[in-house]
Design a protein around this motif. Structure first.
Motif, PDB file in Angstrom:
ATOM      1  N   LYS A 298       0.848  -1.207   0.000  1.00  0.00           N
ATOM      2  CA  LYS A 298       0.000   0.000   0.000  1.00  0.00           C
ATOM      3  C   LYS A 298       0.877   1.248   0.000  1.00  0.00           C
ATOM      4  N   GLY A 299       0.567   2.163  -0.908  1.00  0.00           N
ATOM      5  CA  GLY A 299       1.422   3.334  -1.082  1.00  0.00           C
ATOM      6  C   GLY A 299       2.215   3.247  -2.377  1.00  0.00           C
ATOM      7  N   ALA A 300       2.130   2.077  -3.044  1.00  0.00           N
ATOM      8  CA  ALA A 300       2.821   1.920  -4.339  1.00  0.00           C
ATOM      9  C   ALA A 300       2.353   3.024  -5.290  1.00  0.00           C
ATOM     10  N   LEU A 301       1.042   3.313  -5.257  1.00  0.00           N
ATOM     11  CA  LEU A 301       0.509   4.497  -5.940  1.00  0.00           C
ATOM     12  C   LEU A 301      -0.166   5.344  -4.857  1.00  0.00           C
ATOM     13  N   ARG A 302      -0.179   6.637  -5.040  1.00  0.00           N
ATOM     14  CA  ARG A 302      -0.906   7.502  -4.100  1.00  0.00           C
ATOM     15  C   ARG A 302      -2.389   7.154  -4.149  1.00  0.00           C
ATOM     16  N   HIS A 303      -3.098   7.412  -3.055  1.00  0.00           N
ATOM     17  CA  HIS A 303      -4.518   7.019  -3.011  1.00  0.00           C
ATOM     18  C   HIS A 303      -5.343   7.716  -4.085  1.00  0.00           C
ATOM     19  N   ASP A 304      -4.910   8.918  -4.508  1.00  0.00           N
ATOM     20  CA  ASP A 304      -5.713   9.646  -5.495  1.00  0.00           C
ATOM     21  C   ASP A 304      -5.208   9.440  -6.922  1.00  0.00           C
ATOM     22  N   HIS A 305      -4.288   8.519  -7.111  1.00  0.00           N
ATOM     23  CA  HIS A 305      -3.891   8.152  -8.473  1.00  0.00           C
ATOM     24  C   HIS A 305      -5.086   7.440  -9.119  1.00  0.00           C
ATOM     25  N   PRO A 306      -5.440   7.797 -10.360  1.00  0.00           N
ATOM     26  CA  PRO A 306      -6.660   7.216 -10.952  1.00  0.00           C
ATOM     27  C   PRO A 306      -6.663   5.691 -10.994  1.00  0.00           C
ATOM     28  N   ALA A 307      -5.490   5.056 -11.078  1.00  0.00           N
ATOM     29  CA  ALA A 307      -5.453   3.589 -11.196  1.00  0.00           C
ATOM     30  C   ALA A 307      -5.407   2.885  -9.845  1.00  0.00           C
ATOM     31  N   ASP A 308      -5.298   3.640  -8.753  1.00  0.00           N
ATOM     32  CA  ASP A 308      -5.208   2.996  -7.437  1.00  0.00           C
ATOM     33  C   ASP A 308      -6.602   2.608  -6.961  1.00  0.00           C
ATOM     34  N   VAL A 309      -6.803   1.313  -6.720  1.00  0.00           N
ATOM     35  CA  VAL A 309      -8.115   0.854  -6.245  1.00  0.00           C
ATOM     36  C   VAL A 309      -8.058   0.366  -4.798  1.00  0.00           C
ATOM     37  N   GLY A 310      -6.942   0.629  -4.124  1.00  0.00           N
ATOM     38  CA  GLY A 310      -6.840   0.375  -2.689  1.00  0.00           C
ATOM     39  C   GLY A 310      -6.450  -1.045  -2.332  1.00  0.00           C
TER      40      GLY A 310
END
Ligand SMILES: Cc1ncc(C[n+]2csc(CCOP(=O)(O)OP(=O)(O)O)c2C)c(N)n1
Ligand SMILES: [Mg+2]
Length: 662
Positions: A298-310
């Motif tokens: 978790k944190g590989a992409l920021r939470h508001d990156h469009p491709a991040d689904v949590g």
């Protein structure tokens, strides 16, 4: 007798020069000259040594650390030289397990490029390392363990704290460290240190093999002098390799991605360890494949990156888990696929699902009968991105619209859990996280490992930077948080990022398991932020117990009732006073409003500061969303009590849905 000089001398007949040192002095001098190098940057491999002294290390390693100049911790990574070589800073711990946790926190925050050593006395000091060693090894994080061991020469067995093994004269309690170490050696002769120390460094710096490394050091050998070849103390650089994928494996991977209609990436801890976040972002920018993450990823992409689904799996988001159920290709990047990630083998429901695993170890790359892509995460993703670029792959826009919409819907659930409508009320745990969410920036680092917090954080936390989310969920070890925060603070300091707020988030049960390293934070004046959430017992295990027919047995901290149960009033234990007694500044909060102010004050504090809050049992509005996927905890197959009978019926239904991916 005059002290023996440690200076070099040339042997007779032009033999190579040697240096006369004890084994312990030689080891410390050697360790101070080891470096890692990756992407053109050098780091001290062993930048400090933690220690608690007793017989078994006091006169050996302890004396050697004095010789090595110790120096303040500010000299971490300092190259100034003492009589025996570069300094080796010493850190004083209170509990051996906690020293390993601190070292693990340090190694993780240092990207596994720098680590700490931990020295202990023999017997109980040494076996206290076992839990920390298992934690380090599970999480693939380097730590060098130096337990004292009983005499190699055995002049007077048994010595104090020696366990005698009647059937085997060469076994000591340190053998408990073998199964939890990635490399184990017992240095029974001074000269045996040379190959042992070199192998230890190789494993610590190897991205596929790293974990706990143990050099057990019999106390007589530690103090014994030897003429060491001068070359042993030469500066050595261990390159942390980034292996590239095999051409045939890459071709197969490209074919699999190109034929996928609903691919999903599962980002694990390997993304972080490889510093592959930007490469992952570039890969998703090109392909638009959504990215779900494990606890370590978790944190590989920021939470508001469009491709991040949590988060994915048992503690995952509805968005990620729905995508997992229908995915036809799961691309695991640096993940071990634990039962939390796969919902114990029930999550990936699509009958046509296949797996493609990019991993630095063949062991993990082959899991779930995957197409293996054995490589460093960054190098592997770069190779995949450029191989696909020439052939123009991108997911169907309808798929992208689908997950973007689902992500927005989940975000509303996060908001609902975080909202605090009544400022005068006692906050629920998710509201505590909501208040923290309003306060932190990308600078803050949150540390947690066990209880109900890891689940809430994995589902809800909006991670703002690549290293903000530090949840140890490989071993999920209660008591990791406080010492790990100390290690993280030391690493941020060594990186020149002093002042980053580092928060240890702990439940009351976790606090009671291991609060003592607070004293170390006070001693070193490290601005640890400790947040204690009091709910009078094991809320997480209580909930689990209820779900599996265990009736919350033994999970609440309450007085005994006359029938022998634990249903009396809560215990009159004051954890805030306890933290204060260990030297922390403590801010008590009762209401939402208090807590908001206390958190803000703690965030800007200069010394170790604790915020203590009693949390409200959540109702449906302000509690966390329910689990979106299953987790297998076997329920009693025969029982006289209805709770277990009902739970078993549900269990049998769930188990029937499990599938093997072959
Ligand atoms: C060392 C260790 N022992 C036992 C467990 C099992 N366990 C997991 S969570 C938990 C309770 C944690 O209690 P607390 O910190 O108060 O958090 P809460 O569940 O109340 O959120 C226990 C006993 C563990 N993870 N680690
Ligand atoms: Mg609790």
């Amino acid at each position: 007798m005059s002290p023996t000089s440690p200076t070099s001398r040339t042997g007779p007949r032009n033999e190579p020069p040697t240096r006369r040192l004890t084994t312990a002095q030689a080891l410390v001098a050697f360790l101070a000259r080891q470096y890692t190098e990756r992407d053109g940057r050098r780091h001290r491999l062993i930048s400090a040594t933690w220690g608690i002294f007793g017989h078994g290390n006091v006169a050996g390693i302890g004396q050697a650390l004095v010789e090595a100049g110790n120096g303040s911790r500010k000299r971490n990574g300092d190259h100034s030289v003492t009589r025996t070589g570069p300094r080796m800073p010493y850190l004083q711990g209170r509990n051996e397990q906690a020293m390993v946790h601190a070292a693990v926190g340090y190694a993780r925050q240092s990207g596994r490029l720098s680590a700490h050593a931990v020295t202990t006395s023999i017997g109980p000091g040494a076996t206290n390392l076992v839990t920390g060693a298992a934690l380090a090894t599970i999480n693939h994080l380097p730590v060098l363990l130096l337990p004292g061991d009983t005499f190699a020469t055995r002049p007077a067995d048994p010595v104090l704290q020696q366990l005698e093994v009647p059937y085997a004269g060469d076994v000591s309690v340190n053998d408990c460290l073998r199964p939890v170490s990635r490399y184990f050696d017992r240095v029974t002769r001074p000269e045996a240190l040379i190959p042992a120390a070199l192998q230890a460094m190789r494993v610590l710096a190897d991205p596929a093999e790293t974990g706990a490394v143990t050099l057990a050091l019999p106390q007589d050998v530690q103090a014994e002098a030897y003429d060491w070849p001068e070359e042993f103390f030469a500066e050595r650089v261990w390159r942390v390799r980034r292996p590239a994928p095999d051409t045939a494996e890459l071709e197969a991977a490209v074919r699999a991605v190109r034929s996928a209609r609903r691919p999903l990436i599962v980002a694990g801890g390997g993304v972080r360890h490889s510093a592959a976040e930007e490469t992952l972002a570039a890969f998703t920018a090109a392909t638009r494949i959504p990215v779900a993450s494990t606890q370590a990823g978790k944190g590989a992409l920021r939470h508001d990156h469009p491709a991040d689904v949590g988060g994915i799996g048992h503690t995952g988001t509805a968005t990620a888990d729905e995508l997992a159920r229908t995915a036809d290709l799961v691309i695991g990047v640096g993940t071990r696929y634990t039962d939390f990630t796969t919902a114990s083998g029930t999550l990936f429901e699509n009958p046509a699902v296949r797996f493609l695993n990019l991993n630095i170890t063949g062991f993990d790359a082959h899991k779930l009968a995957a197409l293996p892509l054995v490589a460093d995460a960054r190098t592997g993703l770069e190779a995949l991105t450029s191989a696909l670029a020439g052939r123009g792959y991108r997911i169907d826009p309808a798929y992208e619209t689908e997950y973007t919409g689902a992500k927005e819907a989940w975000e509303e659930q996060v908001e609902a859990s975080f909202t605090t409508p009544d400022l005068t009320a006692r906050p629920t745990q998710t509201q505590v996280l909501g208040l923290l969410d309003t306060l932190v920036t990308e600078e803050d680092i949150l540390i947690n490992a066990a209880g109900s917090l890891p689940g809430d954080l994995h589902k809800l936390w909006r991670t703002r930077s690549r290293d903000q989310y530090h949840v140890e969920y490989g071993y999920s070890c209660m008591g990791y948080e406080i010492p790990a925060a100390i290690g993280v603070l030391l690493a941020t300091e060594a990186q020149g990022h002093e002042g980053r707020p580092v928060w240890a988030l702990v439940g009351d049960g976790t606090y009671l398991m291991n609060p003592t390293e607070i004293v170390t934070a006070v001693q070193e004046n490290l601005p640890l932020r400790l947040l204690i959430l009091q709910n009078h017992g094991y809320a997480s295990i209580g909930g689990l117990s209820e779900a599996v027919g265990g009736e919350r047995f033994g999970t609440a901290y309450r007085h005994r009732d006359p029938d022998g149960g634990f249903t009396g009033p809560p215990l009159p234990v004051d954890l805030a006073a306890n933290a204060a007694s260990l030297g922390m500044r403590v801010l008590r909060a009762t209401t939402v409003d208090d807590l908001r102010k206390a958190l803000a004050e703690a965030r800007s504090a200069e010394g170790p500061t604790c915020v203590y809050v009693e949390t409200e049992t959540p109702d449906t509005v302000s509690g966390p969303p329910p689990a979106q996927a299953w987790w297998d905890v076997p329920v009693a197959e025969t029982a006289s009590r209805p709770a277990a009978v009902t739970a078993r019926e549900e269990y049998d239904r769930r188990v029937a849905a499990r599938r093997h991916h072959l």
